[in-house]
Design a protein around this motif. Structure first.
Motif, PDB file in Angstrom:
ATOM      1  N   ARG A  81       0.768  -1.369  -0.063  1.00 53.24           N
ATOM      2  CA  ARG A  81       0.096   0.106   0.067  1.00 53.24           C
ATOM      3  C   ARG A  81       0.692   1.335  -0.025  1.00 53.24           C
ATOM      4  O   ARG A  81       0.693   2.255  -0.862  1.00 53.24           O
ATOM      5  N   VAL A  82       1.829   1.179   0.656  1.00 49.52           N
ATOM      6  CA  VAL A  82       2.692   2.464   0.837  1.00 49.52           C
ATOM      7  C   VAL A  82       3.432   2.721  -0.608  1.00 49.52           C
ATOM      8  O   VAL A  82       3.432   3.813  -0.905  1.00 49.52           O
ATOM      9  N   LEU A  83       4.111   1.615  -1.203  1.00 55.08           N
ATOM     10  CA  LEU A  83       4.590   1.718  -2.460  1.00 55.08           C
ATOM     11  C   LEU A  83       3.538   2.133  -3.555  1.00 55.08           C
ATOM     12  O   LEU A  83       3.814   3.030  -4.441  1.00 55.08           O
ATOM     13  N   THR A  84       2.410   1.756  -3.356  1.00 53.43           N
ATOM     14  CA  THR A  84       1.308   2.151  -4.249  1.00 53.43           C
ATOM     15  C   THR A  84       0.713   3.451  -4.390  1.00 53.43           C
ATOM     16  O   THR A  84       0.594   4.485  -5.100  1.00 53.43           O
ATOM     17  N   VAL A  85       0.950   4.117  -2.945  1.00 57.56           N
ATOM     18  CA  VAL A  85       0.650   5.628  -2.810  1.00 57.56           C
ATOM     19  C   VAL A  85       1.847   6.262  -3.373  1.00 57.56           C
ATOM     20  O   VAL A  85       1.637   7.277  -3.926  1.00 57.56           O
ATOM     21  N   LEU A  86       2.983   5.812  -3.157  1.00 55.56           N
ATOM     22  CA  LEU A  86       4.137   6.480  -3.756  1.00 55.56           C
ATOM     23  C   LEU A  86       4.174   6.540  -5.374  1.00 55.56           C
ATOM     24  O   LEU A  86       4.572   7.554  -5.977  1.00 55.56           O
ATOM     25  N   SER A  87       3.642   5.413  -5.818  1.00 61.12           N
ATOM     26  CA  SER A  87       3.702   5.087  -7.092  1.00 61.12           C
ATOM     27  C   SER A  87       2.618   6.202  -7.847  1.00 61.12           C
ATOM     28  O   SER A  87       2.915   6.760  -8.783  1.00 61.12           O
ATOM     29  N   SER A  88       1.494   6.189  -7.032  1.00 60.39           N
ATOM     30  CA  SER A  88       0.277   7.252  -7.407  1.00 60.39           C
ATOM     31  C   SER A  88       0.784   8.741  -7.468  1.00 60.39           C
ATOM     32  O   SER A  88       0.513   9.333  -8.424  1.00 60.39           O
ATOM     33  N   VAL A  89       1.630   8.960  -6.496  1.00 58.09           N
ATOM     34  CA  VAL A  89       2.225  10.400  -6.559  1.00 58.09           C
ATOM     35  C   VAL A  89       3.136  10.440  -7.531  1.00 58.09           C
ATOM     36  O   VAL A  89       3.165  11.677  -8.160  1.00 58.09           O
ATOM     37  N   SER A  90       3.914   9.557  -7.985  1.00 56.77           N
ATOM     38  CA  SER A  90       4.704   9.641  -9.003  1.00 56.77           C
ATOM     39  C   SER A  90       4.161   9.757 -10.203  1.00 56.77           C
ATOM     40  O   SER A  90       4.630  10.487 -11.110  1.00 56.77           O
ATOM     41  N   LEU A  91       2.835   9.004 -10.536  1.00 56.46           N
ATOM     42  CA  LEU A  91       2.171   9.139 -11.612  1.00 56.46           C
ATOM     43  C   LEU A  91       1.576  10.756 -11.645  1.00 56.46           C
ATOM     44  O   LEU A  91       1.643  11.375 -12.748  1.00 56.46           O
ATOM     45  N   VAL A  92       1.158  11.170 -10.649  1.00 53.48           N
ATOM     46  CA  VAL A  92       0.606  12.554 -10.665  1.00 53.48           C
ATOM     47  C   VAL A  92       1.649  13.678 -11.060  1.00 53.48           C
ATOM     48  O   VAL A  92       1.470  14.615 -11.958  1.00 53.48           O
ATOM     49  N   LEU A  93       3.103  13.301 -10.509  1.00 50.09           N
ATOM     50  CA  LEU A  93       4.084  14.257 -10.916  1.00 50.09           C
ATOM     51  C   LEU A  93       4.382  14.122 -12.623  1.00 50.09           C
ATOM     52  O   LEU A  93       4.782  15.158 -12.963  1.00 50.09           O
ATOM     53  N   LEU A  94       4.379  12.782 -12.784  1.00 52.07           N
ATOM     54  CA  LEU A  94       4.743  12.745 -14.158  1.00 52.07           C
ATOM     55  C   LEU A  94       3.831  13.383 -15.172  1.00 52.07           C
ATOM     56  O   LEU A  94       4.056  14.045 -16.166  1.00 52.07           O
ATOM     57  N   LEU A  95       2.408  13.133 -14.584  1.00 50.46           N
ATOM     58  CA  LEU A  95       1.396  14.075 -15.574  1.00 50.46           C
ATOM     59  C   LEU A  95       1.656  15.387 -15.516  1.00 50.46           C
ATOM     60  O   LEU A  95       1.655  16.215 -16.747  1.00 50.46           O
ATOM     61  N   VAL A  96       1.790  16.151 -14.193  1.00 51.89           N
ATOM     62  CA  VAL A  96       2.120  17.631 -14.096  1.00 51.89           C
ATOM     63  C   VAL A  96       3.287  17.785 -14.962  1.00 51.89           C
ATOM     64  O   VAL A  96       3.220  19.141 -15.686  1.00 51.89           O
ATOM     65  N   ALA A  97       4.431  17.072 -14.862  1.00 55.59           N
ATOM     66  CA  ALA A  97       5.598  17.544 -15.719  1.00 55.59           C
ATOM     67  C   ALA A  97       5.612  17.411 -16.938  1.00 55.59           C
ATOM     68  O   ALA A  97       5.911  18.193 -17.742  1.00 55.59           O
ATOM     69  N   THR A  98       4.602  16.382 -17.648  1.00 57.18           N
ATOM     70  CA  THR A  98       4.409  16.336 -18.887  1.00 57.18           C
ATOM     71  C   THR A  98       3.376  17.536 -19.540  1.00 57.18           C
ATOM     72  O   THR A  98       3.915  18.246 -20.401  1.00 57.18           O
ATOM     73  N   PHE A  99       2.567  17.713 -18.706  1.00 59.64           N
ATOM     74  CA  PHE A  99       1.616  18.885 -19.129  1.00 59.64           C
ATOM     75  C   PHE A  99       2.460  20.255 -19.054  1.00 59.64           C
ATOM     76  O   PHE A  99       2.031  20.867 -19.958  1.00 59.64           O
ATOM     77  N   ALA A 100       3.097  20.494 -17.989  1.00 58.88           N
ATOM     78  CA  ALA A 100       3.705  21.597 -17.646  1.00 58.88           C
ATOM     79  C   ALA A 100       4.672  21.754 -18.971  1.00 58.88           C
ATOM     80  O   ALA A 100       4.973  22.892 -19.418  1.00 58.88           O
ATOM     81  N   GLY A 101       5.449  20.800 -19.269  1.00 55.33           N
ATOM     82  CA  GLY A 101       6.550  20.851 -20.628  1.00 55.33           C
ATOM     83  C   GLY A 101       5.801  21.206 -21.687  1.00 55.33           C
ATOM     84  O   GLY A 101       6.488  21.997 -22.304  1.00 55.33           O
ATOM     85  N   VAL A 102       4.811  20.415 -22.053  1.00 56.16           N
ATOM     86  CA  VAL A 102       4.066  20.708 -23.372  1.00 56.16           C
ATOM     87  C   VAL A 102       3.636  22.162 -23.331  1.00 56.16           C
ATOM     88  O   VAL A 102       3.868  22.913 -24.197  1.00 56.16           O
ATOM     89  N   VAL A 103       2.923  22.910 -22.210  1.00 60.17           N
ATOM     90  CA  VAL A 103       2.271  24.196 -22.266  1.00 60.17           C
ATOM     91  C   VAL A 103       3.613  25.122 -22.349  1.00 60.17           C
ATOM     92  O   VAL A 103       3.650  25.929 -23.307  1.00 60.17           O
ATOM     93  N   MET A 104       4.450  24.905 -21.699  1.00 59.20           N
ATOM     94  CA  MET A 104       5.654  25.728 -21.472  1.00 59.20           C
ATOM     95  C   MET A 104       6.337  25.906 -23.078  1.00 59.20           C
ATOM     96  O   MET A 104       6.693  26.898 -23.702  1.00 59.20           O
ATOM     97  N   ARG A 105       6.361  24.569 -23.548  1.00 57.29           N
ATOM     98  CA  ARG A 105       7.120  24.425 -24.845  1.00 57.29           C
ATOM     99  C   ARG A 105       6.201  25.106 -26.024  1.00 57.29           C
ATOM    100  O   ARG A 105       6.682  26.008 -26.920  1.00 57.29           O
ATOM    101  N   TYR A 106       5.098  24.790 -26.178  1.00 62.34           N
ATOM    102  CA  TYR A 106       4.096  25.053 -27.299  1.00 62.34           C
ATOM    103  C   TYR A 106       3.319  26.171 -27.192  1.00 62.34           C
ATOM    104  O   TYR A 106       2.843  27.007 -28.173  1.00 62.34           O
ATOM    105  N   VAL A 107       3.017  26.739 -25.846  1.00 61.40           N
ATOM    106  CA  VAL A 107       2.192  28.040 -25.754  1.00 61.40           C
ATOM    107  C   VAL A 107       2.929  29.373 -25.644  1.00 61.40           C
ATOM    108  O   VAL A 107       2.833  29.989 -26.225  1.00 61.40           O
ATOM    109  N   PHE A 108       4.285  28.889 -24.795  1.00 61.50           N
ATOM    110  CA  PHE A 108       4.947  30.431 -24.329  1.00 61.50           C
ATOM    111  C   PHE A 108       6.291  30.044 -25.080  1.00 61.50           C
ATOM    112  O   PHE A 108       6.972  31.138 -24.878  1.00 61.50           O
TER     113      PHE A 108
END
Length: 175
Positions: free
Chosen positions: A24-51
């Motif tokens: 369970r602990v590793l699953t929570v950490l994995s879920s946090v990693s997934l959120v970080l991955l999504l945020v980093a990818t989204f921010a990278g795309v927005v920063m590159r192509y919008v700004f």
């Protein structure tokens, strides 16, 4: 809708309290990693192509977070037996063949994960000793080797406990 056979199914050693909490602990950490991955990818795309200003080192962040995501999610997939299976030969090999196959698959996988954990532990010590870091952002690499060790060891523990469960109860009949 619940599957009554799945609810009444004995859970076995791989679902013991200690292993369950660790997973369970590793699953929570994995879920946090997934959120970080999504945020980093989204921010990278927005920063590159919008700004028009890409995030420096975004690929390093995405690669390292991906390591965390995969290595921390593996034990729960093993515990719940959610990994991919191909049962083309089940009808031919019968219950005994499936029993032997289940034992062999778990034993070989546990051994390989043990070897992976040993190699990652050696790399962790080297990376910590020599200060290995990523090129652009200088993120230390030793914690990510530690995640590989942690995920591999817990995955191997789950497989060993499943091996014992298969020895005790035989091959799954309802596959």
């Amino acid at each position: 809708m619940t599957d009554e056979a799945a609810v009444k199914k004995p859970r076995g050693l791989a679902h013991s309290t200690t292993v369950g909490w660790a997973v369970r602990v590793l699953t929570v950490l994995s879920s946090v990693s997934l959120v970080l991955l999504l945020v980093a990818t989204f921010a990278g795309v927005v920063m590159r192509y919008v700004f028009g200003t890409p995030i420096l080192g975004s690929n390093e962040i995405i690669q390292l977070v991906s390591v965390a995501l995969v290595m921390l999610a593996m034990p729960v997939a093993a515990q719940h037996e959610d990994h991919i299976r191909v049962d083309v030969m089940d009808g031919v090999i019968g219950a005994w063949g499936r029993f032997v196959g289940d034992l062999l698959a778990r034993a070989i996988a546990a051994f390989l994960l043990y070897r992976l954990a040993l190699r990652a532990w050696a790399k962790l010590k080297d990376a910590a000793e020599f200060g290995d870091a990523t090129n652009m952002l200088a993120i230390p690499l030793w914690p990510f080797y530690g995640l590989i060790v942690l995920g591999s060891v817990l995955y191997a523990v789950v497989l060993v406990l499943q091996f014992v469960d298969v020895l005790r109860t035989g091959a799954n009949r309802n596959e």
